[in-house]
Design an enzyme around this catalytic site. Structure first.
Site, PDB file in Angstrom:
ATOM      1  N   LYS A   1     -44.059 -38.525 -58.327  1.00 55.90           N
ATOM      2  CA  LYS A   1     -42.996 -39.120 -59.156  1.00 55.90           C
ATOM      3  C   LYS A   1     -43.177 -40.633 -59.206  1.00 55.90           C
ATOM      4  O   LYS A   1     -42.943 -41.281 -60.226  1.00 55.90           O
ATOM      5  CB  LYS A   1     -41.638 -38.762 -58.529  1.00 55.90           C
ATOM      6  CG  LYS A   1     -40.455 -39.264 -59.316  1.00 55.90           C
ATOM      7  CD  LYS A   1     -39.181 -38.642 -58.778  1.00 55.90           C
ATOM      8  CE  LYS A   1     -37.990 -39.077 -59.587  1.00 55.90           C
ATOM      9  NZ  LYS A   1     -36.839 -38.228 -59.414  1.00 55.90           N
TER      10      LYS A   1
ATOM     11  N   HIS B   1     -23.464 -38.301 -71.519  1.00 58.16           N
ATOM     12  CA  HIS B   1     -23.315 -36.940 -71.001  1.00 58.16           C
ATOM     13  C   HIS B   1     -22.231 -36.221 -71.807  1.00 58.16           C
ATOM     14  O   HIS B   1     -21.154 -36.774 -72.027  1.00 58.16           O
ATOM     15  CB  HIS B   1     -22.955 -36.981 -69.519  1.00 58.16           C
ATOM     16  CG  HIS B   1     -22.936 -35.621 -68.912  1.00 58.16           C
ATOM     17  ND1 HIS B   1     -24.083 -34.883 -68.718  1.00 58.16           N
ATOM     18  CD2 HIS B   1     -21.911 -34.847 -68.509  1.00 58.16           C
ATOM     19  CE1 HIS B   1     -23.755 -33.705 -68.217  1.00 58.16           C
ATOM     20  NE2 HIS B   1     -22.453 -33.656 -68.078  1.00 58.16           N
TER      21      HIS B   1
ATOM     22  N   GLY C   1     -33.500 -35.451 -79.807  1.00 58.29           N
ATOM     23  CA  GLY C   1     -33.519 -36.865 -80.180  1.00 58.29           C
ATOM     24  C   GLY C   1     -32.491 -37.296 -81.212  1.00 58.29           C
ATOM     25  O   GLY C   1     -32.655 -38.341 -81.844  1.00 58.29           O
TER      26      GLY C   1
ATOM     27  N   MET D   1     -34.250 -35.602 -69.330  1.00 58.63           N
ATOM     28  CA  MET D   1     -33.862 -34.593 -68.356  1.00 58.63           C
ATOM     29  C   MET D   1     -34.571 -34.761 -67.003  1.00 58.63           C
ATOM     30  O   MET D   1     -35.026 -33.780 -66.414  1.00 58.63           O
ATOM     31  CB  MET D   1     -34.081 -33.202 -68.949  1.00 58.63           C
ATOM     32  CG  MET D   1     -33.119 -32.920 -70.103  1.00 58.63           C
ATOM     33  SD  MET D   1     -31.404 -33.290 -69.636  1.00 58.63           S
ATOM     34  CE  MET D   1     -30.491 -32.674 -71.031  1.00 58.63           C
ATOM     35  N   ARG D   2     -34.654 -36.011 -66.542  1.00 58.43           N
ATOM     36  CA  ARG D   2     -35.222 -36.276 -65.215  1.00 58.43           C
ATOM     37  C   ARG D   2     -34.351 -37.268 -64.476  1.00 58.43           C
ATOM     38  O   ARG D   2     -33.826 -38.195 -65.092  1.00 58.43           O
ATOM     39  CB  ARG D   2     -36.624 -36.868 -65.336  1.00 58.43           C
ATOM     40  CG  ARG D   2     -37.615 -35.838 -65.739  1.00 58.43           C
ATOM     41  CD  ARG D   2     -39.023 -36.356 -65.792  1.00 58.43           C
ATOM     42  NE  ARG D   2     -39.828 -35.341 -66.408  1.00 58.43           N
ATOM     43  CZ  ARG D   2     -40.284 -34.277 -65.790  1.00 58.43           C
ATOM     44  NH1 ARG D   2     -40.052 -34.116 -64.496  1.00 58.43           N
ATOM     45  NH2 ARG D   2     -40.975 -33.363 -66.423  1.00 58.43           N
ATOM     46  N   LEU D   3     -34.256 -37.060 -63.164  1.00 54.53           N
ATOM     47  CA  LEU D   3     -33.492 -37.984 -62.328  1.00 54.53           C
ATOM     48  C   LEU D   3     -34.417 -39.127 -61.933  1.00 54.53           C
ATOM     49  O   LEU D   3     -35.495 -38.895 -61.364  1.00 54.53           O
ATOM     50  CB  LEU D   3     -32.967 -37.245 -61.089  1.00 54.53           C
ATOM     51  CG  LEU D   3     -32.091 -38.062 -60.136  1.00 54.53           C
ATOM     52  CD1 LEU D   3     -30.816 -38.542 -60.842  1.00 54.53           C
ATOM     53  CD2 LEU D   3     -31.736 -37.240 -58.912  1.00 54.53           C
TER      54      LEU D   3
ATOM     55  N   ASN E   1     -29.523 -38.456 -80.585  1.00 52.31           N
ATOM     56  CA  ASN E   1     -28.924 -39.714 -80.106  1.00 52.31           C
ATOM     57  C   ASN E   1     -29.895 -40.875 -80.273  1.00 52.31           C
ATOM     58  O   ASN E   1     -29.487 -41.993 -80.608  1.00 52.31           O
ATOM     59  CB  ASN E   1     -28.473 -39.572 -78.654  1.00 52.31           C
ATOM     60  CG  ASN E   1     -27.158 -38.833 -78.547  1.00 52.31           C
ATOM     61  OD1 ASN E   1     -26.106 -39.387 -78.848  1.00 52.31           O
ATOM     62  ND2 ASN E   1     -27.218 -37.560 -78.174  1.00 52.31           N
TER      63      ASN E   1
HETATM   64  C1  GAR Z   1     -26.972 -34.837 -75.559  1.00 50.91           C
HETATM   65  O1  GAR Z   1     -25.908 -33.948 -75.830  1.00 50.91           O
HETATM   66  C2  GAR Z   1     -26.744 -35.563 -74.258  1.00 50.91           C
HETATM   67  O2  GAR Z   1     -25.398 -35.835 -74.021  1.00 50.91           O
HETATM   68  C3  GAR Z   1     -27.294 -34.578 -73.259  1.00 50.91           C
HETATM   69  O3  GAR Z   1     -28.469 -34.106 -73.866  1.00 50.91           O
HETATM   70  C4  GAR Z   1     -28.264 -34.046 -75.272  1.00 50.91           C
HETATM   71  C5  GAR Z   1     -29.459 -34.645 -75.968  1.00 50.91           C
HETATM   72  O4  GAR Z   1     -29.369 -34.456 -77.349  1.00 50.91           O
HETATM   73  N1  GAR Z   1     -27.544 -35.188 -71.979  1.00 50.91           N
HETATM   74  C6  GAR Z   1     -27.270 -34.605 -70.817  1.00 50.91           C
HETATM   75  O5  GAR Z   1     -26.835 -33.484 -70.707  1.00 50.91           O
HETATM   76  C7  GAR Z   1     -27.541 -35.487 -69.592  1.00 50.91           C
HETATM   77  N2  GAR Z   1     -27.066 -34.865 -68.401  1.00 50.91           N
HETATM   78  P1  GAR Z   1     -30.332 -35.235 -78.334  1.00 50.91           P
HETATM   79  O6  GAR Z   1     -31.762 -35.002 -77.814  1.00 50.91           O
HETATM   80  O7  GAR Z   1     -30.113 -34.601 -79.671  1.00 50.91           O
HETATM   81  O8  GAR Z   1     -29.957 -36.685 -78.306  1.00 50.91           O
END
Ligand code: GAR
Length: 200
Positions: free
Chosen positions: A64, A108, A11, A89-91, A13
């Site tokens: 889903k 990403h 979390g 992490m889900r589509l 971001n």
């Molecule tokens: C981030 O690095 C984001 O870019 C990646 O998950 C991480 C989450 O970090 N997302 C992906 O890989 C999507 N395909 P966070 O939980 O510290 O924000």
């Protein structure tokens, strides 16, 4: 504008966006955190930042469709008009994406279309790439695929460790993601096919 962040893990971001809203850099309301993982640290961050969160555990739904219906119910309750995926992490299903067309943004940790999916920083590092980077994009039906809003590279210098690169990438994410959300909220983004036009 009411925003929801979807997250499954740490979390950082989510926190970067929450703080950018708090200091007035993004003029919007962070109405809800949607988390699908009971063990995710992001739930604790939301509590600390006093942001409303809802845990919607996929394992408690038989389909889903039912899982997404419960998400949509919560989004409607909070009148959410922008969804930020931050390590979710889900589509999302094509039906969900169609309902919020060009209103879902993802980050990403790679220069898309390279290194989609998981462990992207490690994959770029182990491949021997000279640059890695970050992409912020609108979400479509495919994984890590929709129209690109912002993209920035990080040089992988000789002798740089994987953890050093990860730190650089995450620092860049925490700058680019709030900027992309700010541009959306201020109506500065127009989507034309695969291309995102920055109006200013
Ligand atoms: C981030 O690095 C984001 O870019 C990646 O998950 C991480 C989450 O970090 N997302 C992906 O890989 C999507 N395909 P966070 O939980 O510290 O924000």
């Amino acid at each position: 504008m009411n925003i929801a962040v979807f997250a499954s893990g740490n979390g950082t971001n989510f926190e970067a966006i929450a703080k950018a809203i708090r200091r007035g850099y993004i003029k919007a309301n962070l109405a809800l955190l949607v988390c699908d993982n009971p063990a995710a640290f992001v739930i604790k961050r939301a509590k600390r930042l006093k942001i409303k969160s809802v845990l919607i555990d996929r394992n408690l739904f038989s389909t889903k469709n039912d899982f997404e219906k419960e998400i949509i119910r919560n989004l409607r309750k909070e009148k959410v008009s922008l969804i930020i995926l931050a390590g979710f992490m889900r589509l999302l299903s094509p039906g969900f994406v169609a309902l919020y067309r060009n209103k879902i943004i993802n980050i990403h940790p790679a220069i898309l279309p390279s290194f989609k999916g998981i462990d992207s920083i490690k994959k770029a590092y182990e491949y021997g790439c000279k640059v890695a980077g970050v992409t912020v994009h609108f979400v479509d039906e495919k994984t890590d695929h929709g129209p690109i809003i912002l993209q920035e590279a990080v040089k992988i210098k000789t002798g740089m460790s994987l953890s050093g690169l990860e730190r650089r990438i995450h620092r860049l994410e925490h700058k680019l993601y709030p900027l992309a959300v700010k541009l959306f909220v201020e109506g500065e983004l127009k989507v034309r096919g695969r291309r995102v036009i920055l109006l200013s």
